[in-house]
Each structure stands twice: as C-alpha cells, then as structure tokens.
Design an enzyme around this catalytic site. Structure first.
Site, PDB file in Angstrom:
ATOM      1  N   ASP A   1       7.826 -12.941 -21.982  1.00  0.00           N
ATOM      2  CA  ASP A   1       6.627 -12.882 -23.146  1.00  0.00           C
ATOM      3  C   ASP A   1       6.793 -13.788 -24.342  1.00  0.00           C
ATOM      4  OD1 ASP A   1       4.215 -12.230 -24.467  1.00  0.00           O
ATOM      5  OD2 ASP A   1       5.156  -9.863 -24.799  1.00  0.00           O
TER       6      ASP A   1
ATOM      7  N   HIS B   1       2.104  -4.869 -20.373  1.00  0.00           N
ATOM      8  CA  HIS B   1       2.860  -3.918 -21.379  1.00  0.00           C
ATOM      9  C   HIS B   1       2.332  -2.620 -20.651  1.00  0.00           C
ATOM     10  CE1 HIS B   1       3.965  -7.121 -23.772  1.00  0.00           C
ATOM     11  NE2 HIS B   1       2.779  -7.678 -24.204  1.00  0.00           N
TER      12      HIS B   1
HETATM   13 ZN   LIG Z   1       1.781 -11.848 -23.957  1.00  0.00          ZN
END
Ligand SMILES: [Zn+2]
Length: 444
Positions: free
Chosen positions: A316, A265
C-alpha cells in the site's frame, strides 16, 4: 540451475531439490537429487509472494509523516502530506520512485506487484501528450528491476459522495470514463513482457459514482477489478448517508462481486458483510503495515478465514516493504484484540504456513497470475531463505522468517533471472542514488 537443501513444493517440503529454469519458467524439479557443479546452492527455497496493492511513489515520503500536529492525527491529515508529494513529481521521478520501491520489494521476497496507479497527469492537471505517460514509467520500472507487474490504472472522478467536486490536490488523478478506457487500452498496448497484466481500479465508492462503475464494468469486461473499500470509519458513515447502506453491503448488493474483484482493506465490515465477501470468492487485499501506520482499524480475519474467505497482502503506502512484517502484523493485530495466540492458524498447524499459503494463492488470483509454486511450467519467481536458526518442523522456516526474523530472504529470481544476491538487488546502488537525488529535489 538452483540446488536447494530444502524447498517448498506443491506436495510439501522436500530435501535436496534441483530446479531447472528456462525462458522465465521452471522447467524441471527433482527432489532427492545430487547437486552438480555450476548449481547455485541455497538453504531453502519458496515461491515468490505477490504484492497485491502498491502506490509506488509513496515510498518517497515513507517515514516523513510521523510528527504529531495539532489535535488528533488521522488518515486525512496523512493524505494532505501525500497530496503535496504527489503534486511535485515529474515522470522521471515517478519512474525512479517506483524502481526504488520495486528493488525493495524484490529484496523482501515479493516477485509480482499490483500497482494501483492513480497519478496520471502533469502537475497542472493537464494530460501529457501521451495520456499513459506515467503508466509507461511504471512499466519501465518493473522491466528495469525484474518484478512482474499487474498494472491497475485507477479511475478517479470525484472528491466524495454526492458526487462532490474534486479538490485541487486531486487534479493529477482525474479522468472521464471515456478518457480512462482509452488509458487502459494504451496500457494493454504498452505491455511487452509475457508476465505483465493490465486490470483496472475504480479508486473507491467516494471517487467513482454508481453510474460510472456500471459504465466501467461494461467497457472493461473480463479484467481484474480492484477497489479501496471500507478503510475508514468516516467513509462508512458517508456511504451510509449517501446510499443508505454500508460500503461493502452496497457493493455486494449492487454488483456481481466475484473472483475478478479484489476489495482493498475491507476493514470495517459487519458479520453479514464478512460472510458475503467470503462467499463471493473475491479477494480481500489486506495491507496490515499501512493499516496500522494510518490507524485504520482491524480486518475481521478470523471470521473471514473461517468462512473460507480469500486474502492477499499489499504494501500500500510502502511505509515498510516487508513480506514477513505484513504477515506478522496481520496475526499480531488479532492476538492483541482477542488476547490469544496463533489466532489465524489451523488447529495443529503453523501460523506462518497458513498465512503464507493463503496470501500466495489469494495474491495470484487478485493479480491475474498463476499460483506461485515450485513446479514445472510455473513462473521461475523464487525466493531463497537463509537457514538461520530454524530447527524442528519444516514450517518453522516460515515461522522463523515471519515471527523470529532469524531467517530472511537472501537470493531472489524473477522470471528465471537472479535479481537479488545476498540480500541486495543487483541494481540497488544505482537506483538508490537516483532515488536520493529525487528526494533531495522534491523535499529540500
Ligand atoms: Zn491504497
């Protein structure tokens, strides 16, 4: 043998390319060749994409967290739902959920997955007789479906900075440093295929203390290390309160962050942090679809790429499994913010090609794998695209795949084995039936 009308080679697009494969690798590539009888003929061929960040079991609740509750919905309310799901699955369920996710990844054009795996223990929080039971299920799912695996067992010890005691909902994730090192070593021993790798992943700065991070670095040297960082504004604020520094700033200042690191991220960074991560040569593992789904924020991609930062994409939460959509949303987020077009392309170049090349090499670096390419000696991880409507310059194929969606993956080879034919994985029907049975049991 594959015969491609067009293929993306390390030297660029070539026509009439014949590819030979042996023992999981590309053994010969000949451009301007003639097709031979028995060749599998495809329109266009590109290397398979690494998926740098997956939590496979979360595929089970994709699409089931989209109902608005009271007040403002956020990452934290989504996490409550995810924990409820995580607490109810058996080892067999974990294998089935991962198989479904990996089938869909291969169909989408991903040929390697970085599985950021934090579900370790039985539903009551006790370790299984084999402490690596659930990692074993992940290896099996990768073997069953053909996707190459970089397994990333997750170290998780605390419920927040401080350290805060873990919540009851986190009981399946928790390990001491010693128990975790044992788990990683068991994963090394479990590995059977040459393409598989084992790294490790401290979950986040809130789940692993400074001291534990030091101990892990020392006990597990020379491995790829992935960590969630600066995904949430709340996490940045908590880190500022506890360490007096922002997460990325603290990490860069405290550890020798280098090519072995993958920062997942890294959404909320100042300009100085952005430059610092780019200079470190660590990979930023971006998950644009999940980040959009969870309302995380936007990664500073233009500045990061300008500073030669390395990027990769990950699915993810697996709310969608789609190479093209990750790359499209990565670019579209920037367009919406800057009110401009082709923000991440080089001047005169194709946006799709820039993003495809960057995430191929960044993904391979982060997953300890060779750079995917159609060249002798490279893994035979290959994706055929339909010809669709792509006209004009050669990179239009990638732009049409990513933005037009009038080109799509049709056939996929993983380690030289054709696992996807005409858009469907060869095991899809059987895996999907088991997957639906698991959902029915867990959710109904
Ligand atoms: Zn993650």
């Amino acid at each position: 043998m594959i015969f491609a009308d067009k293929a993306l080679l390390p030297t660029g697009w070539a026509d009439n390319v014949r590819i030979e494969m042996s023992e999981g690798l590309v053994s010969a590539v000949q451009a301007d060749a003639a097709s031979q009888s028995g060749d599998t003929r495809v329109s266009a061929l590109v290397p398979g994409m690494p998926n740098v960040h997956s939590h496979a079991f979360q595929r089970g609740h994709a699409g089931l967290t989209e109902i608005r509750g009271a007040g403002r919905e956020s990452f934290w309310t989504w996490r409550e739902m995810m924990y409820r799901f995580a607490l109810s699955v058996s080892p067999e369920d974990v294998a089935t959920l991962a198989e479904m996710a990996y089938v869909e990844m291969l169909e989408a054009g991903y040929t390697r997955v970085g599985e950021f795996h934090y579900l370790h223990h039985a539903p009551n929080g006790e370790p299984y007789d084999n402490p690596a039971e659930l990692s074993d299920r992940i290896f099996s799912a990768a073997e069953q479906t053909g996707i190459a695996l970089t397994h990333l067992p997750v170290f998780y010890a605390h419920g927040g900075f401080g350290p805060k005691a873990p919540a009851n909902g986190q009981r399946r994730f928790l390990n001491s440093v010693d128990r975790f090192v044992d788990l990683v070593e068991r994963c090394d021993a479990r590995k059977t295929r040459p393409q598989d790798r084992v790294g490790f992943a401290p979950h986040s700065l809130r789940a692993a203390s400074h001291e534990e991070l030091n101990q892990l670095r020392e006990a597990l040297p020379n491995r790829k290390l992935h960590i969630h960082i600066a995904e949430q504004v709340q996490e940045v604020e908590d880190c500022l309160t506890f360490y007096g520094r922002r997460p990325v700033d603290w990490l860069l200042d405290t550890f020798e962050v280098n090519e072995d690191w993958c920062l997942i991220h890294a959404t909320h960074m100042t300009e100085v942090e952005t430059q610092g991560v780019a200079a470190s040569k660590a990979v930023a593992g971006l998950c644009p679809v999940t980040e959009a789904n969870l309302g995380d924020g936007l990664f500073p991609a233009p500045d990061f790429l300008e500073a030669n930062g390395r990027i990769a994409i990950g699915t993810d939460s697996n709310v969608r499994i789609d190479v093209a959509e990750e790359l499209c949303i990565l670019e579209y987020g920037q367009r919406l913010q800057s009110r401009a077009r082709n923000v991440l392309a080089r001047e005169g170049g194709s946006t799709g090609r820039r993003l495809f090349d960057a995430t191929l090499s960044g993904g391979a670096q982060a997953l300890d794998a060779p750079v995917p390419q159609i060249a002798p000696g490279a893994p035979a991880d290959l994706v055929a695209l339909t010809e669709g409507l792509a006209l004009g310059h050669d990179d239009a194929l990638l732009d049409c795949w990513i933005f037009g969606r009038n080109v799509e993956p049709s056939d996929v080879w993983a380690a030289g084995v054709q696992v996807v034919r005409s858009g469907r994985h060869i095991c899809r029907d059987a895996v999907q039936a088991r997957f639906l049975a698991v959902l029915h049991r867990v959710l109904c």
